[in-house]
Scaffold this motif. Structure first.
Motif, PDB file in Angstrom:
ATOM      1  N   PHE A 203      42.228  43.865  26.175  1.00 32.96           N
ATOM      2  CA  PHE A 203      43.249  44.850  25.840  1.00 32.96           C
ATOM      3  C   PHE A 203      44.561  44.189  25.446  1.00 32.96           C
ATOM      4  CE2 PHE A 203      40.781  46.321  29.563  1.00 32.96           C
ATOM      5  CZ  PHE A 203      40.086  47.371  28.986  1.00 32.96           C
ATOM      6  N   PRO A 204      45.497  44.993  24.909  1.00 34.64           N
ATOM      7  CA  PRO A 204      46.885  44.504  24.811  1.00 34.64           C
ATOM      8  C   PRO A 204      47.420  44.151  26.196  1.00 34.64           C
ATOM      9  CG  PRO A 204      46.584  46.481  23.484  1.00 34.64           C
ATOM     10  CD  PRO A 204      45.327  46.315  24.297  1.00 34.64           C
ATOM     11  N   PHE A 205      48.427  43.271  26.241  1.00 34.61           N
ATOM     12  CA  PHE A 205      48.874  42.671  27.499  1.00 34.61           C
ATOM     13  C   PHE A 205      49.301  43.710  28.537  1.00 34.61           C
ATOM     14  CE2 PHE A 205      52.149  40.462  30.118  1.00 34.61           C
ATOM     15  CZ  PHE A 205      51.296  39.565  30.737  1.00 34.61           C
ATOM     16  N   LEU A 206      50.157  44.652  28.154  1.00 31.87           N
ATOM     17  CA  LEU A 206      50.659  45.618  29.129  1.00 31.87           C
ATOM     18  C   LEU A 206      49.536  46.506  29.655  1.00 31.87           C
ATOM     19  CD1 LEU A 206      54.091  46.674  27.558  1.00 31.87           C
ATOM     20  CD2 LEU A 206      53.659  45.075  29.436  1.00 31.87           C
ATOM     21  N   GLN A 207      48.609  46.865  28.788  1.00 31.98           N
ATOM     22  CA  GLN A 207      47.466  47.660  29.236  1.00 31.98           C
ATOM     23  C   GLN A 207      46.582  46.849  30.179  1.00 31.98           C
ATOM     24  OE1 GLN A 207      45.147  49.294  26.054  1.00 31.98           O
ATOM     25  NE2 GLN A 207      43.891  50.587  27.386  1.00 31.98           N
ATOM     26  N   ALA A 208      46.435  45.547  29.876  1.00 30.14           N
ATOM     27  CA  ALA A 208      45.654  44.673  30.751  1.00 30.14           C
ATOM     28  C   ALA A 208      46.293  44.583  32.133  1.00 30.14           C
ATOM     29  CB  ALA A 208      45.527  43.283  30.126  1.00 30.14           C
ATOM     30  N   LEU A 209      47.623  44.472  32.170  1.00 29.52           N
ATOM     31  CA  LEU A 209      48.330  44.449  33.457  1.00 29.52           C
ATOM     32  C   LEU A 209      48.107  45.752  34.221  1.00 29.52           C
ATOM     33  CD1 LEU A 209      51.784  42.789  32.657  1.00 29.52           C
ATOM     34  CD2 LEU A 209      49.938  41.832  34.034  1.00 29.52           C
ATOM     35  N   LYS A 210      48.178  46.862  33.502  1.00 28.95           N
ATOM     36  CA  LYS A 210      48.000  48.158  34.152  1.00 28.95           C
ATOM     37  C   LYS A 210      46.621  48.273  34.797  1.00 28.95           C
ATOM     38  CE  LYS A 210      47.695  53.099  33.103  1.00 28.95           C
ATOM     39  NZ  LYS A 210      47.766  54.140  32.027  1.00 28.95           N
ATOM     40  N   TYR A 211      45.574  47.936  34.047  1.00 24.69           N
ATOM     41  CA  TYR A 211      44.215  48.013  34.590  1.00 24.69           C
ATOM     42  C   TYR A 211      44.054  47.072  35.790  1.00 24.69           C
ATOM     43  CZ  TYR A 211      42.044  51.005  31.065  1.00 24.69           C
ATOM     44  OH  TYR A 211      41.678  52.070  30.283  1.00 24.69           O
ATOM     45  N   THR A 212      44.711  45.938  35.730  1.00 22.47           N
ATOM     46  CA  THR A 212      44.571  44.952  36.813  1.00 22.47           C
ATOM     47  C   THR A 212      45.262  45.430  38.085  1.00 22.47           C
ATOM     48  OG1 THR A 212      44.481  43.176  35.171  1.00 22.47           O
ATOM     49  CG2 THR A 212      44.944  42.549  37.457  1.00 22.47           C
TER      50      THR A 212
END
Length: 436
Positions: A200-209
């Motif tokens: 994913f894009p970075f911010l979305q990746a952070l959110k999922y994590t």
């Protein structure tokens, strides 16, 4: 051969974790408040680059894959930067500013390389080895090499420094690391269907994590465990020198006992505990054993008593190092089931982020506690109060860390039927990909 690479990655990392505070503060005479203040700032940098490099690893596309390029092209600079840390041309008594600038520059370079290599290396674990039994088996082999790395990097440096000098010790460990990395690297591989999985894009990746309860509890437990073991490694040389009044070179014997016992206990932990219980309960038990080993050291009357405590610590450490990486592969599998992407780089990177923050707490506790007990690097003779100070530093923060790890593991949701469902789903996905 995958496991052999861990020897190269871990040897000099363990040396940094185990002896850097003693080398910079007690050997090179940097004031302890300077060191703890710098380490606080450095730890923030160290923590932030973990998720960034993990994310870049997930999105890397090259003919070597997503993970392997970081190992191939980072191994040699990683070892060279480590050797240069221990060739500091300044002394804290004469030029503390010069020492701090040199040390700070070199360790920042070294740590960036370490994070890139380690994220790539551990990101390969769930990809190369898919089943729980495979992972516990390779984890045992990895941790045999990592135990050797602990002996080389954390236990032997005081002895090697007496023989070769600090720079000679560092060069020797750097050479060992380079050989291990590049002998094992040709045997690494990536799943073909995952080489172009860009996530994913970075911010979305952070959110999922950070919305993943499994990750937060597993990584939080690892963070608490590394706070505990990091406090132990930071304090042991000071404890021997100022509390037990013995040669700090006996650190080699104490840690050597613990690490050898840990290595010998890896397969008993795997066969008799991990493969009969699960990763969650195995780690809870291992943390409890560590408490049984560390608390008596606060009351140790002599070095012989400490040797006995080191045996108990070694047994607990065997369980911790066996399952520490395996539990994160379960988190990666669950995330892949939910999102459709294999994001091992992000998860191991974010795990490194939280684990690194433990170093911030260690340096803060050390920097606040030891001056309060009268410890001053510029004094030729330390006051008697430092005895109690180092006993408390060695036992109280470590016990709190292990207890917190047990609590977080109790909250970890990946066990029982839910974990079985995850494993079956991922196995079916892999079989379908192989067939295609």
């Amino acid at each position: 051969m995958y496991s052999l690479v861990s020897l190269g990655v871990a040897t000099i990392a363990e040396a940094i974790a185990g002896i850097i505070a003693f080398y910079i503060v007690d050997v090179k005479n940097l004031p302890v408040t300077w060191y703890s203040t710098f380490w606080f700032i450095y730890t923030i940098y160290n923590a932030l680059n973990n998720p960034a490099l993990g994310y870049f690893s997930d999105r890397t596309r090259s003919r070597w894959g997503r993970r392997i390029p970081y190992i191939l092209f980072g191994g040699l600079p990683y070892a060279v930067a480590f050797a240069l840390i221990f060739t500091a041309p300044f002394d804290g008594r004469d030029n503390p500013t010069g020492l701090l600038i040199y040390f700070g520059t070199m360790i920042v370079i070294w740590e960036g390389l370490y994070t890139a290599i380690a994220t790539g290396y551990y990101g390969l674990l769930p990809e190369m080895f898919e089943s729980y039994r495979e992972r516990t088996d390779v984890a045992a082999k990895m941790n045999i090499f990592q135990t050797i790395a602990l002996v080389l990097g954390a236990a032997l440096p005081p002895l090697l420094a007496d023989i070769l000098g600090w720079s000679g010790m560092a060069i020797l460990l750097a050479v060992i690391s380079v050989i291990a990395i590049y002998v094992g690297a040709p045997f690494l591989f990536e799943q073909k269907q995952l080489k172009t999985d860009t996530s994913f894009p970075f911010l979305q990746a952070l959110k999922y994590t950070f919305m993943n309860r499994s990750y937060l509890t597993a990584a939080g437990a690892q963070m608490a465990r590394f706070f505990a073991t990091g406090s132990l490694q930071t304090g042991i040389m000071f404890y021997l020198k100022y509390s037990l009044k013995v040669d700090e070179g006996l650190t080699t014997a104490i840690l050597g006992i613990a690490f050898v016992v840990a290595m010998l206990s890896l397969y008993p932990w795997r066969n008799w505990v991990a493969n009969k219980l699960d990763s969650r309960r195995t780690l809870m038990l291992a943390n409890a054993v560590m408490i049984l080993g560390i608390v008596p050291m606060g009351f140790s009357p002599n070095i012989s008593f400490t040797y006995a405590a080191a045996i108990v610590l070694g047994i607990g450490l065997g369980g911790l190092v066996l399952i520490g990486d395996v539990i994160m592969t379960e988190v990666v599998d669950e995330d892949e089931m939910k999102t459709g992407h294999q994001r091992a780089g992000m998860y191991f990177g974010m795990s490194g982020f939280l684990i690194t923050l433990s170093g911030l707490f260690i340096s803060t506790v050390f920097g606040l506690m030891m001056p309060a007990f009268g410890y001053d690097t510029l004094l030729e003779v330390q006051p008697a109060s430092v005895d109690l100070g180092f006993r408390i530093f060695l036992t109280v923060p470590t016990t709190i860390g292990f207890l917190l790890a047990i609590l977080l593991l109790w909250l970890y949701p990946l066990h029982g039927e839910y974990l079985k469902k995850i494993k079956e789903t991922i196995a079916a996905k892999r079989e379908s990909s192989h067939a295609n």
